[in-house]
Structures are given as structure tokens and as C-alpha cells.
Design a protein around this motif. Structure first.
Motif, PDB file in Angstrom:
ATOM      1  N   ALA A 116      20.798  31.690   5.554  1.00 28.80           N
ATOM      2  CA  ALA A 116      21.087  31.256   7.119  1.00 28.80           C
ATOM      3  C   ALA A 116      21.658  29.927   6.692  1.00 28.80           C
ATOM      4  O   ALA A 116      21.460  29.327   5.668  1.00 28.80           O
ATOM      5  CB  ALA A 116      19.806  31.424   8.129  1.00 28.80           C
ATOM      6  N   ILE A 117      22.331  29.262   7.838  1.00 33.02           N
ATOM      7  CA  ILE A 117      22.879  28.042   7.745  1.00 33.02           C
ATOM      8  C   ILE A 117      22.629  27.285   9.162  1.00 33.02           C
ATOM      9  O   ILE A 117      22.796  27.711  10.040  1.00 33.02           O
ATOM     10  CB  ILE A 117      24.470  28.287   7.598  1.00 33.02           C
ATOM     11  N   LEU A 118      22.671  26.064   8.993  1.00 35.77           N
ATOM     12  CA  LEU A 118      22.421  25.045  10.057  1.00 35.77           C
ATOM     13  C   LEU A 118      23.270  23.857   9.690  1.00 35.77           C
ATOM     14  O   LEU A 118      22.691  23.095   8.692  1.00 35.77           O
ATOM     15  CB  LEU A 118      20.903  24.782  10.441  1.00 35.77           C
ATOM     16  N   VAL A 119      24.088  23.435  10.290  1.00 36.10           N
ATOM     17  CA  VAL A 119      24.910  22.504   9.819  1.00 36.10           C
ATOM     18  C   VAL A 119      25.227  21.490  11.135  1.00 36.10           C
ATOM     19  O   VAL A 119      25.432  21.872  12.273  1.00 36.10           O
ATOM     20  CB  VAL A 119      26.605  22.983   9.357  1.00 36.10           C
ATOM     21  N   ASN A 120      25.439  20.066  10.852  1.00 31.21           N
ATOM     22  CA  ASN A 120      26.024  19.243  12.057  1.00 31.21           C
ATOM     23  C   ASN A 120      27.403  19.084  11.971  1.00 31.21           C
ATOM     24  O   ASN A 120      28.113  18.874  10.950  1.00 31.21           O
ATOM     25  CB  ASN A 120      25.535  17.843  11.271  1.00 31.21           C
ATOM     26  N   SER A 121      27.890  20.056  13.086  1.00 29.56           N
ATOM     27  CA  SER A 121      29.404  20.270  12.858  1.00 29.56           C
ATOM     28  C   SER A 121      30.202  19.263  13.264  1.00 29.56           C
ATOM     29  O   SER A 121      31.530  19.351  13.409  1.00 29.56           O
ATOM     30  CB  SER A 121      29.555  21.470  13.594  1.00 29.56           C
ATOM     31  N   ALA A 122      29.496  18.044  13.533  1.00 26.61           N
ATOM     32  CA  ALA A 122      30.658  16.694  13.941  1.00 26.61           C
ATOM     33  C   ALA A 122      30.723  15.863  12.538  1.00 26.61           C
ATOM     34  O   ALA A 122      31.278  14.837  12.962  1.00 26.61           O
ATOM     35  CB  ALA A 122      29.884  16.048  15.071  1.00 26.61           C
ATOM     36  N   GLN A 123      30.236  16.259  11.419  1.00 23.67           N
ATOM     37  CA  GLN A 123      30.246  15.337  10.416  1.00 23.67           C
ATOM     38  C   GLN A 123      31.239  15.991   9.399  1.00 23.67           C
ATOM     39  O   GLN A 123      30.951  17.319   8.921  1.00 23.67           O
ATOM     40  CB  GLN A 123      29.017  15.035   9.775  1.00 23.67           C
ATOM     41  N   ASP A 124      32.240  15.478   8.986  1.00 20.94           N
ATOM     42  CA  ASP A 124      33.156  16.394   8.230  1.00 20.94           C
ATOM     43  C   ASP A 124      32.570  16.930   6.870  1.00 20.94           C
ATOM     44  O   ASP A 124      32.959  18.019   6.435  1.00 20.94           O
ATOM     45  CB  ASP A 124      34.753  15.659   8.146  1.00 20.94           C
ATOM     46  N   SER A 125      32.013  15.890   6.219  1.00 23.25           N
ATOM     47  CA  SER A 125      31.539  16.129   4.689  1.00 23.25           C
ATOM     48  C   SER A 125      30.582  17.224   4.783  1.00 23.25           C
ATOM     49  O   SER A 125      30.639  18.271   4.163  1.00 23.25           O
ATOM     50  CB  SER A 125      31.163  14.990   4.137  1.00 23.25           C
ATOM     51  N   LEU A 126      29.632  17.437   5.915  1.00 17.68           N
ATOM     52  CA  LEU A 126      28.814  18.421   6.311  1.00 17.68           C
ATOM     53  C   LEU A 126      29.530  19.795   6.228  1.00 17.68           C
ATOM     54  O   LEU A 126      28.968  20.746   5.708  1.00 17.68           O
ATOM     55  CB  LEU A 126      27.670  17.889   7.058  1.00 17.68           C
ATOM     56  N   VAL A 127      30.457  19.532   7.384  1.00 19.86           N
ATOM     57  CA  VAL A 127      31.058  20.924   7.520  1.00 19.86           C
ATOM     58  C   VAL A 127      31.637  21.485   6.521  1.00 19.86           C
ATOM     59  O   VAL A 127      31.577  22.733   5.963  1.00 19.86           O
ATOM     60  CB  VAL A 127      32.353  20.756   8.572  1.00 19.86           C
ATOM     61  N   SER A 128      32.318  20.616   5.321  1.00 16.64           N
ATOM     62  CA  SER A 128      32.988  20.987   4.301  1.00 16.64           C
ATOM     63  C   SER A 128      31.968  21.510   3.005  1.00 16.64           C
ATOM     64  O   SER A 128      32.203  22.568   2.542  1.00 16.64           O
ATOM     65  CB  SER A 128      33.495  19.803   3.669  1.00 16.64           C
ATOM     66  N   GLN A 129      30.671  21.008   3.111  1.00 17.66           N
ATOM     67  CA  GLN A 129      29.755  21.629   2.372  1.00 17.66           C
ATOM     68  C   GLN A 129      29.252  23.149   2.679  1.00 17.66           C
ATOM     69  O   GLN A 129      29.132  23.849   1.949  1.00 17.66           O
ATOM     70  CB  GLN A 129      28.578  20.444   2.440  1.00 17.66           C
ATOM     71  N   LYS A 130      29.092  23.254   4.025  1.00 14.84           N
ATOM     72  CA  LYS A 130      28.591  24.459   4.628  1.00 14.84           C
ATOM     73  C   LYS A 130      29.693  25.426   4.343  1.00 14.84           C
ATOM     74  O   LYS A 130      29.345  26.660   3.764  1.00 14.84           O
ATOM     75  CB  LYS A 130      28.704  24.180   6.334  1.00 14.84           C
ATOM     76  N   ASP A 131      31.157  25.102   4.486  1.00 12.52           N
ATOM     77  CA  ASP A 131      32.098  26.075   4.018  1.00 12.52           C
ATOM     78  C   ASP A 131      31.812  26.713   2.783  1.00 12.52           C
ATOM     79  O   ASP A 131      32.082  27.877   2.172  1.00 12.52           O
ATOM     80  CB  ASP A 131      33.559  25.535   4.380  1.00 12.52           C
ATOM     81  N   ASP A 132      31.725  25.717   1.722  1.00  8.36           N
ATOM     82  CA  ASP A 132      31.570  25.885   0.199  1.00  8.36           C
ATOM     83  C   ASP A 132      30.398  26.831   0.033  1.00  8.36           C
ATOM     84  O   ASP A 132      30.523  27.891  -0.664  1.00  8.36           O
ATOM     85  CB  ASP A 132      31.802  24.560  -0.527  1.00  8.36           C
ATOM     86  N   ILE A 133      29.262  26.305   0.721  1.00  9.80           N
ATOM     87  CA  ILE A 133      27.947  27.104   0.385  1.00  9.80           C
ATOM     88  C   ILE A 133      28.261  28.585   0.862  1.00  9.80           C
ATOM     89  O   ILE A 133      27.960  29.407   0.122  1.00  9.80           O
ATOM     90  CB  ILE A 133      26.896  26.581   1.277  1.00  9.80           C
ATOM     91  N   LYS A 134      28.884  28.769   2.021  1.00  7.75           N
ATOM     92  CA  LYS A 134      28.960  29.928   2.579  1.00  7.75           C
ATOM     93  C   LYS A 134      29.796  30.876   1.701  1.00  7.75           C
ATOM     94  O   LYS A 134      29.319  32.122   1.091  1.00  7.75           O
ATOM     95  CB  LYS A 134      29.720  29.671   3.950  1.00  7.75           C
ATOM     96  N   THR A 135      30.730  30.144   1.340  1.00  7.43           N
ATOM     97  CA  THR A 135      31.666  31.328   0.338  1.00  7.43           C
ATOM     98  C   THR A 135      31.125  31.626  -0.767  1.00  7.43           C
ATOM     99  O   THR A 135      31.378  32.847  -1.215  1.00  7.43           O
ATOM    100  CB  THR A 135      33.124  30.427   0.101  1.00  7.43           C
ATOM    101  N   THR A 136      30.388  30.603  -1.771  1.00 14.48           N
ATOM    102  CA  THR A 136      30.091  30.947  -2.873  1.00 14.48           C
ATOM    103  C   THR A 136      28.718  31.764  -2.853  1.00 14.48           C
ATOM    104  O   THR A 136      28.568  32.904  -3.452  1.00 14.48           O
ATOM    105  CB  THR A 136      29.571  29.587  -3.648  1.00 14.48           C
ATOM    106  N   PHE A 137      27.996  31.533  -1.779  1.00 16.06           N
ATOM    107  CA  PHE A 137      26.626  32.358  -1.594  1.00 16.06           C
ATOM    108  C   PHE A 137      27.080  33.792  -1.403  1.00 16.06           C
ATOM    109  O   PHE A 137      26.469  34.805  -2.070  1.00 16.06           O
ATOM    110  CB  PHE A 137      25.761  31.810  -0.488  1.00 16.06           C
TER     111      PHE A 137
END
Lengths: 288, 289, 380
Positions: free
Chosen positions: C174-195
Motif C-alpha cells: 500500500a502507499i501513503l504519500v504527501n501529494s503536495a511535495q514533488d520529490s515525494l510524489v516522484s518517489q511514490k510513482d517509482d516505487i509503484k511501478t517497480t513494485f
């Protein structure tokens, strides 16, 4: 010199915003906190078009305005039936909602990641990558909008706006369809804000939702009020003050951590003092 | 998916309990002063940060810090009223002028707090505090949250008793309904307004303290909480004393249950959509009459 | 006109008062260059020093930069400019001022990815060498000929974490992200794809906006209802601590993996205490690494508190910048960049081993760490 040109461009962009709100608040008496959203819409339209398509800058500005017109008509119709107090809260709510859309609809806007690489326009064979050229573009747009606003307030349309500001019921009793006038000025000013947004996007080459939040609306509101309600030159002074002052503080040698907060403190104090002693703002002609 | 509804309801009730205090206190002041007072959000932060200062420097235990925070918040709101809003009202300033002035006051308070405390977020309880959770109806609630609910209920009861059952309350209502007539009868409206502002400010200070106990406080979120309180008091019905309470719990619930189907980043949007829908329906209703 | 006079006088008084207050609280520990006849090396820096919670990191990076400047023994003058939170427009103003007025040719900054993107057009046009200590967005890769970073791009850390989770056999994520911070959103996208690519199943994705609310319980409730094996959290330490706390009261037992290296700093332990046990996060310096511990000790003794996230990267960026300028011929930008690429090969910095790629990015050995009793250890 480059630095001054940069500041002048900033001034032009925010002056347009200030003028747009002044027409709405100073001349018509409507406190709106939504204009940052229209600023953002213009910015996003230009950003997306310039980055993903071969649309020219001016066309993107036009498209931004075309997008904003129906949206602002709709929003204007929702909000203008409320009394002044509720109107202000509703406009704030709209800002929050639209900010939420900018931030969360990331498939469209890229959300917090923002849109980067927005190019400078090339128009009439002039390349606007150079800041001095861009300044001319910004000043031309500012001038056009200023003159247009100047014209509006001088016509009978403008006079009706002022009567609405003074007492809407009296205005109605004279037979004016006040809802129509309020809506028209709302849409006009929203379009101006959108134009400013397009300028912003191309200048900075990067935009993200944080530039279009409630804080920005409050900044525009402060500029308009402090500069002077119902005074277009006043808005220019207000913008000058708000943009230049923090930049001046960079040179004074106060540790940077405190500078920002001191500036906020000062702005707050100035707002309070003005409200207590001169509520029409520095050069204003109308008291809220 | 049924199994998470109880938990979302609990989350909503806890959130609502904090909104209640903000909404009630905001409404009290609004009825008497007739303008949207943004400085109320600043007063909320005063309560919270005074309590922080005391606990951080081990000057007092949690309860005393909370109490002192409330009192100082009350004083803060009172001073602001007497130095800024009262003189403006005497000059006949419109509600918009008062609103703008309150914006300025809010900016000042926020700036001072950041200068002294920086932008960090913090919590009143030390991290070593053991958290006990209880299970009710299929959801979990922590002891801190139970405490918050208890304090909330007590505050609501005291306020209701004060403003509905005493002579003081009746006088205040009279001033709110028609200040001019009240003055003519001989009621010292300024004095009563001052007292109500003090009480309301200490209540919103309490709200700030509870926020700091619960999820945590940071300078940037004060204004947001105030807006939630304003929305709550409007949708609950500003004319009924307990209206804001209903509105607050409704808002808390709809925010938390609403994100059952939406993602959490839409929370603020939900709140304002509810406000706009409510105001629109109310307008349609009055137009029909 | 009486009223106007009053207002004007009040304002003049307010300005004077501000200036006096500002002067008396001015920071006395500005980096003083050692007395030297030669011209000081002037380096600019753009950081969020005020504005919102990000300023906590900005100030810490500033301290680290000053520390590096002092320790270098060289005659260095650093001009700090504030961008008031992650505000690209203000970063551009700051860059303009630094470049056209202060005439800097080198900048350590900015902290935020968005701001870095915004200043690149100006810095590139003026051939100003920019090293960012914390802008992790992969959008920045290769975007600037004179742009380098001492922090690894998000993509690397995120992929490594997703791989780790997959290898541990965590199937439901599962994912929980601070969607107002660009770096965090970017990390979330990468984790999602790779996982997901590695066979994982994404059972819940939740988000929040950091500046408005600190109550994540309902998001956590939703996540927990799908009973994930692992929850990837993309948040900065103050939010992360709250998330850990709230997850604990909700009875969540999933493994929690934070996707940002900021979790590795003392700040998280201070805020979360015992609740940090079992938290997994990426970190580039090995915390027992001598360069890192020396840095922390030096920072603590000078500033009285632990460095925040990204401070070590700021320290390295400054140290490298100074070394490169000293080694170059007259500080010409092309030469400075050449020196940076040379010196920054296998450079053992406080933030890990730095090896600049030709595009200015670093690939740092990624360490997947876990907290045990407040101390980070390698996660197995």
C-alpha cells in the motif's frame, strides 16, 4: 540590470492581478479570493500548450481566456447571490477547490511535480528568451489592460459598478440588472488574471500548484487594499511595495531566516494600521 | 469494506469534537461582532504555543500548561478585541474592514510565533507517553482521543449552561439579536462583548491545545482549522446555539467518511464543497419563500 | 490630510522598528573568511530559510554549508538567499540577484526540485555551476550542463526499496504519500511501478496534503482494511513521525518503508521515539561511516543540535565546490565543472561515496536501513 529587469517583469505580472481584483473589489465592492485560481488556469493552459504542442504564445493566452470565461461565468453565478460575508467565504472555498484540482488531477496538471520546460515565445520574429524583450511584452500587456480598465471605469458601465458598490439595492431599484453587471465584471477580471498567468508560466518556465493557493489570493487582496481601492495608480504602488520591499530586504543584511517573518509582521501591521486610519488604502477613493 | 466504517466514524467524531470548539467560539464572537474574524485562528495558536512553551521547558505539567494556555489565549483575544476591533467598530467600520484588519492581525500573530518557535511541527505529549487503545464497535480509539472527547463534552456542557441557562447568557443573546435596543435598555454592550470574547478566545485556545495533543500543531495549519470551524458554524446553523456543534460533527464525519471513496488529499475540497452546496441550497430555499 | 500623516508616520516608525529589531537579532555566526590578501571565493546559495516546515531543513543545510566553508580553511564568502519555502518564483529572484548583482559563478542549491528546474534557464545561460544537495527529481537528470547533485535521484532509491520489499516476499503493498511535495510524489510513482513490475500487488493508495492537516487516520484506516504486508510511506520526518504514531494506535502491523532518505536523521528519532522500531528507509551514508559521524559531531558541537535531513549532502556539495574552485584555473566554469567531475569520483563524503556521472547525477551506494532501539542498522 538583469535583476532589475526581472523585478520589473514580476511587477507587471502582479500589477495585472492587482488591477483585476481592484476592478472587482474597489469599483464593484466584491471581495473575491478566487483570482489566484484564474491566474493558475491561464498559467496551466499556456504551460500545457507550449510544452506539448506547437501553439504560439499569444494563441495560448487567448485559449486561456477562452477557457476561463465560461468557468468564471459559472462560478460567478454561484457566488454572486450571496451577501458580502458569505461571498467572501464561497470565493475562498472555490480557491481551495481549484487548488485541489490543480494538485490532485496529476494526469492533467502533473500535480505537485509541476510542468517544466515552458518555452519563451517567439513572436513577429522577436525571440523573447531575452529578459529585456520579455519585459517589453509584459509591459505591453500591462499597458493594454491598464488602459482597458481605465476605460471601463469611465464609461456608464463603470458608473453602474460604482453604484452597485455603494448600495446594490438602490442600484436595483433604478432598474439596473445588477447580477448581469457583477457577472460581466467578474468574467472580465478573471480573464485578466488568466492573461497574467500565461505571462507567469512562460517567464518562469516552471509552474506548480503552490503558486496558485489561497496565500496568493490573499497577497493579491493585500496589494489591492493597501495600494488603494478604486485607484488604478494605487494598485501599481501597492504592487511596487509588495514586490520590491522583500527584495530590498535581501540587501539590508538581516539574517534571512528572520527577514521573511519580519516582512509578514510588517505587512500585517500595515494592514491593521491602514484599516484603522485609512481604510481606503493609500491612494484609494473608496472605503470598504 | 463495512469493517472500516466504525473506524472512520470514530475518526470523524474525534475530528468533529475539535471543530466543535472552534465553531462554537467563532459563532459566539460572530453573533456579537458581526464579522468574520480571522484573528480567531491566531488566538487558537496562542493557546497551543503557550502550552508548548511551558511543557517544553518543563515549567508545568500538562494540565497546568493547558490551563495557562487557555487563559492566555483568552487574554490575547480580549486584547485584540479592545485594541483593534472595538475602536474600529466605534468608528463605524464595515464588516469588510474588520475582516481585513483581522487578516492583518492573523499575519502578525503567525509571524511572531514562527520567529519564536520556527516552523517545526510538534506535539504536546512527549514521544515516550504510552498510548493505550480501546476497541469500540469495531474501531480503535486511543486514550488521548478519549480524553479529547471528554474535555470536549465538558466544554460544550459548560458553555451551553452558561449561555442558555443564566441571566448572563440571556443578556448576551439580547445583544446579539439587537445591540442598539440593548444599549437603550442600559446594557453595557462593550463589557459583555469583552467577556464573551475572552471566553470564546480561551475556548479556541483549548481547541489549539487539543489539536496539539492529537495530531500535532504547526504554524501553517491554524488558519485551515479556523476555516473548518467557520464552515461548521455556517452549515450547522448560526442561529441556534448548538447549531455549530451539529455542523462540526457533521463536517468531521463527512470529511473522514467521504474519503472512503476518495483519496485523502481531497479532504479540504470536500469541506468547501459542502459549504458551497449548503449555502446554495439555503439561498434556493429563501428564494422560494 | 491629518489621517494620512498619521498613517505615514506610523509606517515609517514600523519600518524603523523592524530595522532595529532586525539589526539586533542579526546572526552573529555568519561565516567569516580568514584574513587573506587574496579575493575571497564567493559562492551563492539558495535555500528555503523561512516560509513553512521546509525551512527547518533549509536552515540546517545552511549550517552545514557554513561548516564546510569554515573547515576548508579557504577564504570563502557565502551569500545565502531565501526562497521562502519551495517557491520557484522566489528562487528565480534569488538566482537573478546572486548572478547579476553579486556576480556569483557558483551556487550550492536549491533544496527543492521545482526551484532547481526554475533557475536552470538562468544559471545555464550564465554558465553558473550549480550543485544541489537535495533536489531529487529525476526530471533534473541531464537538464543542465553545469548542474550537479550530491544526492541520488529518487528513482534509484525507490527502485531499490521496491526490490527489497519484493525479495522479502511482501506481496500486498500500500502507499501513503504527501501529494503536495514533488520529490515525494516522484518517489511514490517509482516505487509503484517497480513494485508492481516485480510481481507485487498494490492494494491501496492514499494521499494527503501536508500543509493543511496532520490527521492521517482515515487514510491509514482505509489502507489497513486491505491488510497490506508493507506500506510505502512518502513523507518527510515530521509527518512520518505522526504517521507512525497514528498507525500504532490503529493497530497496524504492516511493515512500514519510508521512501525518502530524510528518515535517516536524528530528527525522526526525536519525534517518533520507540515507534521508529522496525521502520525501513533508504540511506546513502552508512551511519557508522567515519566521514558521516565526524560531520555529525562537528555539526553538533558548532550548532548544538543534530543536523537535519540533507545537511550532510549540503556539506559535501560545499566541500566539493570549494575544492574544485581552488583546483581550477581562475574559477572558469568549464574548468570548475571538470574539476568537480574529477574530484568527485569515489569521493568519500559525509553523505556517502560520491561519484558524479557525466550528466552531473550521482549514483550512490544505497543502503537499506532499519531502526532498532533508535539506532539504524542494515536491514536484512
Amino acid at each position: 540590470m538583469e535583476y532589475l529587469i526581472h523585478l520589473a517583469i514580476l511587477l507587471s505580472i502582479y500589477a495585472i492581478l492587482g488591477i483585476s481584483l481592484n476592478l472587482l473589489l474597489g469599483y464593484t465592492g466584491l471581495i473575491s479570493l478566487t483570482h489566484a485560481s484564474f491566474f493558475g488556469m491561464g498559467a496551466y493552459v499556456t504551460a500545457l500548450l507550449l510544452v506539448h504542442t506547437k501553439t504560439s504564445f499569444l494563441l495560448s493566452v487567448l485559449l486561456g481566456v477562452i477557457l476561463v470565461m465560461p468557468i468564471s461565468t459559472f462560478l460567478g453565478m454561484i457566488s454572486d447571490q450571496f451577501n458580502k460575508n458569505d461571498y467572501m467565504l464561497v470565493s475562498l472555498g472555490l480557491n481551495v477547490i481549484i487548488f485541489g484540482l490543480f494538485n490532485n488531477l496529476s494526469n492533467l496538471t502533473n500535480g505537485a511535480l509541476g510542468i517544466s520546460g515552458i518555452p519563451r515565445p517567439v513572436l513577429f520574429n522577436i525571440d523573447f528568451s531575452s529578459n529585456s524583450n520579455y519585459l517589453l511584452l509584459a509591459l505591453v500587456l500591462l499597458l493594454l489592460i491598464y488602459l482597458f480598465s481605465h476605460y471601463i471605469v469611465r464609461t456608464s458601465f463603470g458608473r453602474v459598478l460604482k453604484t452597485i458598490r455603494e448600495d446594490e439595492n438602490v442600484s436595483k431599484s433604478f432598474g439596473f440588472n445588477t447580477r448581469y453587471y457583477k457577472l460581466v465584471i467578474f468574467v472580465i477580471t478573471a480573464s485578466m488574471a488568466a492573461v497574467s498567468g500565461s505571462l507567469y508560466a512562460s517567464y518562469f518556465s516552471y509552474i506548480d500548484p503552490s503558486s496558485f493557493s489561497v496565500t496568493t489570493s490573499m497577497l493579491i487582496l493585500s496589494i489591492t487594499i493597501i495600494g488603494g481601492l478604486a485607484s488604478l495608480p494605487g494598485t501599481l504602488i501597492g504592487t511596487l511595495f509588495f514586490i520590491l520591499f522583500p527584495e530590498l530586504l535581501r540587501f539590508v543584511g538581516i539574517p534571512s531566516e528572520e527577514v521573511f517573518q519580519l516582512r509578514q509582521l510588517m505587512f500585517g501591521l500595515i494592514i491593521v494600521l491602514l484599516m484603522m486610519h485609512r481604510p481606503q488604502g493609500f491612494m484609494g477613493k473608496y472605503k470598504l | 469494506m463495512n469493517s472500516i466504517l466504525p473506524q472512520l466514524l470514530i475518526n470523524g467524531i474525534v475530528a468533529g469534537s475539535i471543530y466543535t470548539l472552534i465553531a462554537l467560539s467563532y459563532n459566539l464572537i460572530f453573533k456579537l461582532t458581526k464579522f468574520s474574524n480571522l484573528a480567531h485562528g491566531g488566538v487558537l495558536m496562542i493557546g497551543s504555543y503557550v502550552a508548548l512553551y511551558l511543557t517544553q521547558n518543563s515549567l508545568a505539567n500538562l494540565w497546568i500548561s493547558g490551563l495557562v494556555g487557555m487563559v492566555l489565549a483568552g487574554c490575547g483575544g480580549f486584547i485584540i478585541e479592545k485594541t483593534t476591533f472595538l475602536p474600529l467598530r466605534k468608528k463605524g467600520a464595515s464588516s469588510m474592514v474588520l475582516f481585513i484588519a483581522s487578516l492583518g492581525v492573523m499575519m502578525i500573530i503567525q509571524a511572531i510565533i514562527v520567529i519564536i518557535f520556527s516552523n517545526q511541527s510538534w506535539n504536546l505529549l512527549s514521544i515516550d507517553t504510552i498510548s493505550v487503545t480501546y476497541s469500540i464497535f469495531g474501531g480503535l480509539i486511543s486514550n488521548t482521543q478519549v480524553l479529547i472527547l471528554l474535555i470536549d463534552v465538558i466544554a460544550i456542557l459548560i458553555l451551553t449552561a452558561l449561555f442558555k441557562l443564566t441571566l448572563f447568557g440571556k443578556i448576551v443573546k439580547a445583544i446579539g439579536d439587537d445591540a442598539e435596543t440593548a444599549k437603550v435598555i442600559g446594557i453595557d454592550t462593550e463589557k459583555y462583548t469583552g467577556i464573551v470574547v475572552f471566553i470564546a478566545s480561551s475556548i479556541v485556545g483549548l481547541a489549539g491545545i487539543l489539536i496539539s495533543l492529537d495530531a500535532g500543531m504547526e504554524p501553517s495549519i491554524g488558519l485551515g482549522f479556523l476555516f473548518k470551524g467557520i464552515i461548521a458554524s455556517i452549515i450547522g446553523g448560526a442561529n441556534n446555539f448548538l447549531g455549530p456543534v451539529v455542523g462540526a460533527f457533521f463536517l468531521g464525519l463527512i470529511e473522514n467518511v467521504g474519503i472512503w471513496k476518495l483519496r485523502g488529499e481531497w479532504k479540504d475540497v470536500i469541506a468547501f464543497v459542502v459549504l458551497i452546496l449548503y449555502l446554495s441550497f439555503r439561498k434556493i430555499k429563501t428564494l422560494k419563500e | 490630510m491629518n489621517n494620512v500623516k498619521k498613517v505615514v508616520i506610523s509606517i515609517v516608525l514600523v519600518i524603523a522598528l523592524t530595522a532595529v529589531i532586525g539589526y539586533t537579532i542579526r546572526n552573529k555566526s555568519v561565516s567569516k573568511p580568514p584574513s587573506s590578501e587574496s579575493n575571497p571565493i564567493v559562492i551563492g546559495s539558495i535555500l528555503p530559510l523561512t516560509g513553512d516546515y521546509l525551512s527547518v531543513y533549509g536552515v540546517s543545510i545552511k549550517n552545514a554549508i557554513n561548516l564546510a566553508a569554515d573547515e576548508s580553511g579557504a577564504n570563502v564568502k557565502v551569500i545565502f538567499e531565501d526562497e521562502h519555502g519551495c517557491t520557484p518564483a522566489d528562487a528565480v529572484s534569488a538566482a537573478q540577484k546572486l548572478i547579476s548583482i553579486d556576480k556569483v559563478k557558483n551556487i550550492v542549491g536549491t533544496m527543492c526540485s521545482g526551484s532547481s528546474l526554475a533557475i536552470l534557464p538562468i544559471s545555464e545561460e550564465n554558465k553558473v555551476v550549480v550543485i544541489s544537495p537535495s533536489a531529487t527529481s529525476k526530471n533534473l537528470t541531464g537538464k543542465g550542463q553545469y548542474f550537479l547533485r550530491t544526492i541520488a535521484s529518487d528513482a534509484d532509491n525507490s527502485k531499490a526499496l521496491a526490490k527489497y520489499a519484493s525479495e522479502k516476499g511482501y506481496k500486498k503493498g500500500a502507499i501513503l504519500v504527501n501529494s503536495a511535495q514533488d520529490s515525494l510524489v516522484s518517489q511514490k510513482d517509482d516505487i509503484k511501478t517497480t513494485f508492481v513490475d516485480l510481481g507485487g500487488q498494490l492494494v491501496a493508495e492514499e494521499s494527503y496534503i501536508a500543509s493543511s492537516n496532520k490527521d492521517f487516520r482515515s487514510q491509514l484506516t482505509k489502507i489497513w482494511s486491505s491488510k497490506p504486508d508493507v506500506i510505502f510511506v512518502s513523507a518527510l520526518p515530521d509527518d512520518l513521525a505522526l504517521i507512525l504514531k497514528q498507525a500504532n494506535t490503529l493497530g497496524i502491523t504492516s511493515v512500514i518503508i519510508d521512501t525518502d532518505t530524510s528518515a535517516g536523521t536524528q530528527q525522526l528519532i526525536d519525534l517518533a521515539g520507540k515507534l521508529s522500531n522496525g521502520l525501513i528507509f533508504p540511506f546513502n551514508p552508512v551511519p557508522t561511516n567515519k566521514q558521516y559521524t565526524d560531520f555529525v559531531t562537528a555539526y553538533k558541537s558548532k550548532y548544538g543540535e543534530d543536523p537535519s535531513a540533507y545537511a550532510a549532502e549540503g556539506y559535501d556539495a560545499m566541500a566539493l565546490m570549494i575544492k574544485a574552485i581552488l583546483a581550477s584555473k581562475n574559477g572558469a566554469s568549464d574548468d570548475v565543472k571538470k574539476q568537480l567531475l574529477q574530484i568527485g569520483q569515489g569521493y568519500e563524503g559525509a553523505s556517502g561515496v560520491i561519484s558524479f556521472g557525466s550528466n552531473g547525477d550521482v549514483e550512490k551506494p544505497i543502503n537499506i536501513m532499519m531502526y532498532e532501539d533508535g539506532k539504524p542498522i542494515k536491514a536484512e
